[in-house]
Design a protein around this motif. Structure first.
Motif, mmCIF file in Angstrom:
data_model
loop_
_atom_site.group_PDB
_atom_site.id
_atom_site.type_symbol
_atom_site.label_atom_id
_atom_site.label_comp_id
_atom_site.label_asym_id
_atom_site.label_seq_id
_atom_site.Cartn_x
_atom_site.Cartn_y
_atom_site.Cartn_z
ATOM 1 N N ASN A 105 23.915 31.762 55.139
ATOM 2 C CA ASN A 105 25.356 31.927 54.916
ATOM 3 C C ASN A 105 26.134 32.171 56.204
ATOM 4 O O ASN A 105 27.258 32.660 56.161
ATOM 5 N N LEU A 106 25.552 31.832 57.339
ATOM 6 C CA LEU A 106 26.188 32.119 58.624
ATOM 7 C C LEU A 106 27.582 31.501 58.718
ATOM 8 O O LEU A 106 28.532 32.161 59.151
ATOM 9 N N ALA A 107 27.719 30.249 58.324
ATOM 10 C CA ALA A 107 29.006 29.560 58.454
ATOM 11 C C ALA A 107 30.108 30.255 57.678
ATOM 12 O O ALA A 107 31.255 30.307 58.110
ATOM 13 N N ALA A 108 29.766 30.832 56.517
ATOM 14 C CA ALA A 108 30.760 31.521 55.700
ATOM 15 C C ALA A 108 31.012 32.942 56.193
ATOM 16 O O ALA A 108 32.137 33.453 56.101
ATOM 17 N N GLU A 109 29.985 33.594 56.736
ATOM 18 C CA GLU A 109 30.109 34.997 57.142
ATOM 19 C C GLU A 109 30.880 35.172 58.448
ATOM 20 O O GLU A 109 31.556 36.183 58.638
ATOM 21 N N LEU A 110 30.769 34.217 59.367
ATOM 22 C CA LEU A 110 31.377 34.388 60.679
ATOM 23 C C LEU A 110 32.897 34.598 60.613
ATOM 24 O O LEU A 110 33.403 35.563 61.202
ATOM 25 N N PRO A 111 33.676 33.763 59.909
ATOM 26 C CA PRO A 111 35.129 34.010 59.844
ATOM 27 C C PRO A 111 35.481 35.358 59.215
ATOM 28 O O PRO A 111 36.449 36.011 59.624
ATOM 29 N N VAL A 112 34.677 35.785 58.253
ATOM 30 C CA VAL A 112 34.921 37.082 57.606
ATOM 31 C C VAL A 112 34.730 38.218 58.598
ATOM 32 O O VAL A 112 35.540 39.165 58.661
ATOM 33 N N LEU A 113 33.674 38.148 59.397
ATOM 34 C CA LEU A 113 33.425 39.190 60.391
ATOM 35 C C LEU A 113 34.510 39.208 61.466
ATOM 36 O O LEU A 113 34.925 40.281 61.923
ATOM 37 N N LEU A 114 34.967 38.056 61.876
ATOM 38 C CA LEU A 114 36.045 37.995 62.861
ATOM 39 C C LEU A 114 37.322 38.633 62.310
ATOM 40 O O LEU A 114 38.004 39.387 63.009
ATOM 41 N N GLU A 115 37.645 38.354 61.068
ATOM 42 C CA GLU A 115 38.826 38.947 60.445
ATOM 43 C C GLU A 115 38.689 40.463 60.359
ATOM 44 O O GLU A 115 39.650 41.203 60.564
ATOM 45 N N ARG A 116 37.493 40.919 60.061
ATOM 46 C CA ARG A 116 37.260 42.367 59.964
ATOM 47 C C ARG A 116 37.493 43.034 61.318
ATOM 48 O O ARG A 116 38.130 44.087 61.408
ATOM 49 N N HIS A 117 36.995 42.433 62.374
ATOM 50 C CA HIS A 117 37.217 42.984 63.706
ATOM 51 C C HIS A 117 38.700 42.997 64.052
ATOM 52 O O HIS A 117 39.203 43.935 64.669
ATOM 53 N N LEU A 118 39.374 41.961 63.661
ATOM 54 C CA LEU A 118 40.799 41.858 63.933
ATOM 55 C C LEU A 118 41.561 43.012 63.299
ATOM 56 O O LEU A 118 42.449 43.623 63.907
ATOM 57 N N CYS A 119 41.183 43.355 62.079
ATOM 58 C CA CYS A 119 41.871 44.424 61.346
ATOM 59 C C CYS A 119 41.531 45.806 61.883
ATOM 60 O O CYS A 119 42.389 46.688 61.953
#
Length: 273
Positions: free
Chosen positions: A205-219
């Motif tokens: 699930n790497l392709a799906a998880e990466l944008p989510v983790l980036l958004e989390r860091h952003l917040c």
């Protein structure tokens, strides 16, 4: 064998495998021997099975009498950004400050870690790492026992990043390093590291998880004017296809081949120490 012409033994240590590449020295370095040994599942400390496997491999004569360059998987490393403190005076106080910050974040476990921190520009945070002391002592003992001179031990993040350091000299961006079941994500400004964390991931699930983790860091960061440029290094995932995302510009870095070794399986030992 003359010391000047000692072979170099590149060693990668992860929970899943030990990666070895013996490089013949000379005007044209070449691979004398290469091997990947799977590690059994860990039953105690996450690193114990890897250390036992490493010691067993190094007892074989074909890996001995060389200069060892060792890279440790980010599974075995804890990272922390150390804020600049104007009250710190000298290296001894800086070391004590780093130790205090690690204890505050990671608790009593940090008392058993060897800590290192980078140099930085005045006013900028330092990148620090912690590695279990028993693991490092075991590595050193395995090298001494098997006639290896341990020249360098570094977390995977550093030799991997060093290959692409020039990219970050003039711009702010994210650097994402992926290995088996582990993702390390860092934000770099023009002068220093700004954020860093590691995450267990699902390889599928790497392709799906990466944008989510980036958004989390952003917040969570609270930093204004966050960069949207992401440089992704995922040598174990050459077929990775990322979903289209208008919020991020993700550029997949091409691993730098070295010594003629296959990139996908030997990436852990190819970085610049």
């Amino acid at each position: 064998m003359l010391p000047l012409w000692r072979d170099q033994l590149r060693i990668g240590v992860s929970p899943h495998a030990i990666v070895l590449a013996r490089i013949g020295k000379g005007l044209r370095p070449y691979v004398r021997e290469q091997h990947i040994e799977p590690c059994p599942p860990a039953s105690g400390e996450t690193w114990q099975a890897a250390l036992d496997t490493l010691a067993k491999l190094l007892s074989r004569e074909k890996w001995q009498n060389a200069d060892a360059i060792m890279t440790l998987s980010n599974h075995f490393v804890r990272y922390l950004l150390i804020p600049w403190n104007t009250e710190i005076n000298g290296e001894q106080e800086q070391n004590a400050y780093v130790k205090h910050r690690f204890s505050k974040v990671f608790g009593p476990a940090a008392n058993n870690w060897i800590l290192h921190h980078s140099q930085t520009a005045i006013g900028m945070p330092r990148l620090a790492s912690g590695i279990n002391q028993t693991l490092l002592e075991g590595i050193r003992q395995a090298c001494v026992t098997n006639k290896l001179r341990l020249r360098s031990v570094q977390p995977y993040l550093m030799p991997a990043f060093n290959q692409y350091r020039r990219i970050f000299q003039n711009e702010s961006a994210w650097f994402v390093l992926v290995e088996h079941d582990k993702l390390t994500i860092a934000q770099l400004g023009r002068q220093s590291w700004q954020l860093i964390s590691t995450h267990l991931i699902s390889n599928e699930n790497l392709a799906a998880e990466l944008p989510v983790l980036l958004e989390r860091h952003l917040c969570l960061s609270g930093i204004k004017n966050q960069p949207s440029q992401v440089f992704l290094l995922a040598p174990e995932h050459p077929q990775l296809v990322l979903p289209r995302n208008n919020d991020w510009v993700i550029q997949q870095l091409q691993p730098v081949p070295r010594f003629g070794l296959p990139i996908q399986t030997y990436a852990l030992v190819m970085g610049e120490h």
